[in-house]
Design an enzyme around this catalytic site. Structure first.
Site, short mmCIF file in Angstrom:
data_model
loop_
_atom_site.label_atom_id
_atom_site.label_comp_id
_atom_site.label_asym_id
_atom_site.label_seq_id
_atom_site.Cartn_x
_atom_site.Cartn_y
_atom_site.Cartn_z
CB CYS A 8 -0.98 -0.01 1.17
SG CYS A 8 -0.26 0.14 2.82
NE ARG A 14 -4.79 1.26 1.67
CZ ARG A 14 -4.68 1.79 0.45
NH1 ARG A 14 -5.62 1.58 -0.45
NH2 ARG A 14 -3.63 2.53 0.14
CG ASP A 114 -5.49 5.10 2.51
OD1 ASP A 114 -5.59 4.76 3.71
OD2 ASP A 114 -4.48 5.66 2.05
#
Length: 139
Positions: A8, A14, A114
């Site tokens: 990420c 994440r 996100d």
């Protein structure tokens, strides 16, 4: 054993959770690592809200420490799973021809949103989405 790298932007929310849940669910068949495109949180623990979201799903993310992506990590992996299309685009720009076939989105055809800057509910939803996505990567 298949080697999977989740990526990420900062390796702060994440991708660390994706690596954790993939390792948990696919322990017998996967070796999993995570990294971020930027080193802003290098050496730092995961975002506290993602730690809480992981805990709600019975997983412990407290041991994670952020790492910035290296070309060696890309070479190491059999599969490189980007959390969203913008991360995938950057990976495609920096990866050599041998790595290109390894690159894909974690969810196959959609982004993992996100949650940074959002409330706990956004982190919880993100974690649930990532956990559901494990089915795409575990045989």
């Amino acid at each position: 054993m298949r080697k999977v790298l989740t990526v990420c932007l900062g390796n702060y929310c994440r991708s660390p959770f994706a690596a954790l849940v993939l390792a948990h669910r696919g322990a017998a068949e996967l070796e999993v690592r995570s990294a971020g495109l930027i080193g802003k949180w290098e050496g730092e623990p995961a975002n506290e809200s993602m730690i809480v979201a992981a805990r709600r799903l019975g997983l412990d993310l407290t041991a994670h420490r952020a790492r910035q992506l290296t070309l060696e990590m890309l070479d190491w992996a059999d599969s490189v799973l980007a959390m969203d299309a913008s991360v995938l685009d950057v990976l495609r720009q920096i990866a050599d021809d041998d790595v290109q076939p390894k690159l894909t989105l974690y969810l196959g055809d959609s982004d993992v949103p996100d949650p940074m800057g959002k409330d706990q509910d956004a982190f919880n939803a993100c974690a649930v989405l990532i956990e559901a996505g494990t089915a795409l990567h575990i045989r």
